[in-house]
Design an enzyme around this catalytic site. Structure first.
Site, PDB file in Angstrom:
ATOM      1  N   ASP A 105       0.812  -1.220   0.000  1.00 47.40           N
ATOM      2  CA  ASP A 105       0.000   0.000   0.000  1.00 47.40           C
ATOM      3  C   ASP A 105       0.852   1.280   0.000  1.00 47.40           C
ATOM      4  O   ASP A 105       0.488   2.260  -0.638  1.00 47.40           O
ATOM      5  CB  ASP A 105      -1.034   0.005   1.138  1.00 47.40           C
ATOM      6  CG  ASP A 105      -0.403  -0.070   2.505  1.00 47.40           C
ATOM      7  OD1 ASP A 105       0.754  -0.511   2.581  1.00 47.40           O
ATOM      8  OD2 ASP A 105      -1.065   0.309   3.493  1.00 47.40           O
ATOM      9  N   SER A 150       2.845  -9.008  -2.038  1.00 46.58           N
ATOM     10  CA  SER A 150       3.147  -9.100  -0.606  1.00 46.58           C
ATOM     11  C   SER A 150       2.789 -10.494  -0.127  1.00 46.58           C
ATOM     12  O   SER A 150       1.792 -11.058  -0.577  1.00 46.58           O
ATOM     13  CB  SER A 150       2.310  -8.083   0.182  1.00 46.58           C
ATOM     14  OG  SER A 150       2.410  -8.342   1.566  1.00 46.58           O
ATOM     15  N   ILE A 151       3.589 -11.038   0.792  1.00 48.78           N
ATOM     16  CA  ILE A 151       3.209 -12.353   1.325  1.00 48.78           C
ATOM     17  C   ILE A 151       2.113 -12.229   2.380  1.00 48.78           C
ATOM     18  O   ILE A 151       1.522 -13.209   2.778  1.00 48.78           O
ATOM     19  CB  ILE A 151       4.418 -13.101   1.945  1.00 48.78           C
ATOM     20  CG1 ILE A 151       4.985 -12.340   3.149  1.00 48.78           C
ATOM     21  CG2 ILE A 151       5.478 -13.395   0.900  1.00 48.78           C
ATOM     22  CD1 ILE A 151       5.925 -13.183   4.011  1.00 48.78           C
ATOM     23  N   ASP A 152       1.845 -11.016   2.841  1.00 48.47           N
ATOM     24  CA  ASP A 152       0.976 -10.836   4.015  1.00 48.47           C
ATOM     25  C   ASP A 152      -0.529 -10.979   3.737  1.00 48.47           C
ATOM     26  O   ASP A 152      -1.298 -11.202   4.655  1.00 48.47           O
ATOM     27  CB  ASP A 152       1.227  -9.455   4.642  1.00 48.47           C
ATOM     28  CG  ASP A 152       2.664  -9.270   5.089  1.00 48.47           C
ATOM     29  OD1 ASP A 152       3.342 -10.286   5.331  1.00 48.47           O
ATOM     30  OD2 ASP A 152       3.110  -8.109   5.199  1.00 48.47           O
ATOM     31  N   MET A 194       5.264 -14.809   9.710  1.00 49.26           N
ATOM     32  CA  MET A 194       5.207 -13.392   9.327  1.00 49.26           C
ATOM     33  C   MET A 194       3.772 -12.939   9.038  1.00 49.26           C
ATOM     34  O   MET A 194       2.827 -13.697   9.188  1.00 49.26           O
ATOM     35  CB  MET A 194       6.068 -13.151   8.089  1.00 49.26           C
ATOM     36  CG  MET A 194       7.539 -12.991   8.381  1.00 49.26           C
ATOM     37  SD  MET A 194       8.404 -12.531   6.863  1.00 49.26           S
ATOM     38  CE  MET A 194       9.977 -12.015   7.520  1.00 49.26           C
ATOM     39  N   GLY A 195       3.654 -11.714   8.599  1.00 46.80           N
ATOM     40  CA  GLY A 195       2.333 -11.186   8.242  1.00 46.80           C
ATOM     41  C   GLY A 195       2.127  -9.763   8.712  1.00 46.80           C
ATOM     42  O   GLY A 195       1.064  -9.193   8.536  1.00 46.80           O
ATOM     43  N   GLN A 286      10.187 -17.553   4.554  1.00 53.73           N
ATOM     44  CA  GLN A 286       8.810 -17.493   4.057  1.00 53.73           C
ATOM     45  C   GLN A 286       8.677 -16.645   2.794  1.00 53.73           C
ATOM     46  O   GLN A 286       7.748 -16.804   2.018  1.00 53.73           O
ATOM     47  CB  GLN A 286       7.881 -16.878   5.123  1.00 53.73           C
ATOM     48  CG  GLN A 286       7.793 -17.711   6.375  1.00 53.73           C
ATOM     49  CD  GLN A 286       7.247 -16.925   7.559  1.00 53.73           C
ATOM     50  OE1 GLN A 286       6.059 -16.900   7.779  1.00 53.73           O
ATOM     51  NE2 GLN A 286       8.122 -16.280   8.311  1.00 53.73           N
ATOM     52  N   ARG A 287       9.592 -15.700   2.632  1.00 52.61           N
ATOM     53  CA  ARG A 287       9.495 -14.790   1.502  1.00 52.61           C
ATOM     54  C   ARG A 287      10.363 -15.228   0.329  1.00 52.61           C
ATOM     55  O   ARG A 287      10.353 -14.600  -0.722  1.00 52.61           O
ATOM     56  CB  ARG A 287       9.896 -13.389   1.958  1.00 52.61           C
ATOM     57  CG  ARG A 287       8.824 -12.372   1.666  1.00 52.61           C
ATOM     58  CD  ARG A 287       9.037 -11.118   2.429  1.00 52.61           C
ATOM     59  NE  ARG A 287      10.169 -10.349   1.997  1.00 52.61           N
ATOM     60  CZ  ARG A 287      10.622  -9.276   2.658  1.00 52.61           C
ATOM     61  NH1 ARG A 287      10.025  -8.892   3.768  1.00 52.61           N
ATOM     62  NH2 ARG A 287      11.650  -8.611   2.209  1.00 52.61           N
TER      63      ARG A 287
HETATM   64  O1  F6P Z   1       5.459  -7.331   4.371  1.00 58.68           O
HETATM   65  C1  F6P Z   1       6.229  -8.482   4.215  1.00 58.68           C
HETATM   66  C2  F6P Z   1       7.045  -8.787   5.429  1.00 58.68           C
HETATM   67  O2  F6P Z   1       7.774  -9.963   5.190  1.00 58.68           O
HETATM   68  C3  F6P Z   1       6.260  -8.890   6.733  1.00 58.68           C
HETATM   69  O3  F6P Z   1       5.599 -10.133   6.860  1.00 58.68           O
HETATM   70  C4  F6P Z   1       7.338  -8.640   7.743  1.00 58.68           C
HETATM   71  O4  F6P Z   1       6.808  -8.069   8.916  1.00 58.68           O
HETATM   72  C5  F6P Z   1       8.244  -7.647   7.055  1.00 58.68           C
HETATM   73  O5  F6P Z   1       7.973  -7.739   5.674  1.00 58.68           O
HETATM   74  C6  F6P Z   1       9.708  -7.838   7.283  1.00 58.68           C
HETATM   75  O6  F6P Z   1      10.377  -6.740   6.750  1.00 58.68           O
HETATM   76  P1  F6P Z   1      11.929  -6.736   6.386  1.00 58.68           P
HETATM   77  O7  F6P Z   1      12.106  -7.597   5.164  1.00 58.68           O
HETATM   78  O8  F6P Z   1      12.252  -5.325   6.123  1.00 58.68           O
HETATM   79  O9  F6P Z   1      12.672  -7.336   7.555  1.00 58.68           O
END
Ligand code: F6P
Length: 363
Positions: A105, A150-152, A194-195, A286-287
């Site tokens: 967003d 986004s994974i969230d 995460m989320g 997870q990402r």
């Molecule tokens: O928005 C995606 C996300 O992986 C969230 O689940 C998590 O809170 C955040 O990004 C982690 O951010 P960064 O990659 O900056 O550590």
């Protein structure tokens, strides 16, 4: 052909490459001159090699790759008008007036602001002799289409954001692995997923892994959660279960809005039940990794629709975000979705969980 650029912004997610590929190929197919902008808004501000023309084969062999091959960043320069002025100059001098932004967003809001300012940015560039009168006239409209990566799964207006399904695959694989070792040792495992402020990943994970308990931000547990948790774990063990799985969303909170952490949950379990307990924080695993079939197709569909939206845009067309609604790719007004997403955050901050869930809609 029309100048069109695609970029990814904010946290990466699986399936972004499929979306980039689709934008590039659909753009070329429809006769556009297509560009990559590398490193998100930062690349748009910095220009130079960061903005590069793409061709059909520059997006070959990327659909299966996790992350985003064109890079992503959280950009501070774009927050300032000075940065946006540089970005506008970099776009106009290349004839780019169509932008596809893939991000969350914050990234979509930035794109909208940029569009609102476009005319005044161009005026300033003309005043400073950075662009010609012809350029000012020729490139006077900027069109924007967004996609949510986004994974969230925390964005209003779409059933699934690009990356969520792959993240779930990653999480489930990890939990299945944990379950086997937990079984051997009759252990209790607390898994943090995460989320951000959204409990979607945690809920789906809990349901599909037969977890005994789940903590999510949208449904803070009653004040006696410690007792309820311990009763549930005990009951499962008494009925013959050799292990327990507890899922904690990273944004989990109690009714006062204070965080409930994996460490806190572990302490409750150990102090009351003396169970052999371990914590696993899945983190950025997870990402990462390759996108699921669902996310590849989702990225492809969203990308194609975004380009079509841009090609059909008139000067009056509001920026749109392409989303998934009941398995249909649809175009929604970008700012309305952003407003709704922000309203969810506000409802959460106000501790009005029911409203937050209601506002978020189907997902
Ligand atoms: O928005 C995606 C996300 O992986 C969230 O689940 C998590 O809170 C955040 O990004 C982690 O951010 P960064 O990659 O900056 O550590």
């Amino acid at each position: 052909g029309k100048g069109l650029a695609v970029f990814t912004s904010g946290g990466d997610s699986q399936g972004m490459n499929a979306a980039v590929r689709s934008v590039v190929r659909m753009g070329i197919y429809l006769g556009c001159k297509v560009y990559f902008i590398r490193e998100g808004y930062q690349g748009m501000v910095d220009g130079g090699d960061n903005i590069e023309e793409a061709n059909w084969s520059s997006v070959s062999s990327i659909i299966h790759k996790g992350g985003t091959i064109i890079g992503s960043a959280r950009c501070m320069d774009f927050i300032k008008r000075e940065g946006r002025l540089k970005a506008a100059h970099n776009l106009v001098t290349r004839g780019i007036t169509n932008l596809v932004v893939i991000g969350g967003d914050g990234s979509l809001t930035g794109a909208n602001l940029f569009r609102q300012e476009w005319a005044s940015l161009l005026d300033e560039l003309l005043e400073n002799n950075k662009i010609t009168k012809d350029q000012r006239e020729k490139y006077k409209f900027l069109h924007i289409a967004g996609m949510v990566g986004s994974i969230d799964n925390d964005f209003c207006g779409t059933d699934m954001t690009i990356g969520t399904d792959s993240a779930l695959h990653r999480i489930i694989e990890a939990i299945d692995a944990i379950v086997s070792t937990a079984y051997s040792h009759q252990r209790t495992f607390i898994m943090e997923v995460m989320g951000r402020h959204c409990g979607y990943l945690a809920v789906v994970t809990a349901l599909s892994s037969e977890a005994d308990f789940v903590f999510i931000p949208e449904a803070p547990p009653s004040v006696d959660w410690q007792t309820k948790l311990c009763d549930k774990l005990e009951q499962e063990r008494k009925s013959g279960q050799r292990l327990n799985i507890i899922i904690v969303a990273e944004g989990a909170i109690d009714r006062e809005g204070k965080p409930i952490t994996a460490e806190m949950v572990k302490k409750v379990v150990v102090d009351n039940l003396q169970q052999d307990t371990r914590i696993t924080v899945l983190g950025h695993v997870q990402r990462g990794g390759s996108p699921s079939a669902f996310d590849r197709i989702l990225g492809c569909r969203m990308g194609a629709e975004a380009v079509m939206a841009l090609m059909e845009a008139t000067p009056e067309t509001e920026p749109c975000v392409v989303t998934l609604d009941g398995n249909q790719a649809v175009r929604l007004p970008l700012m309305e979705c952003v407003r709704r997403t922000k309203a969810v955050a506000q409802a959460m901050a106000d501790k009005n969980w029911d409203l937050a869930v209601q506002l978020r809609g189907r997902s």
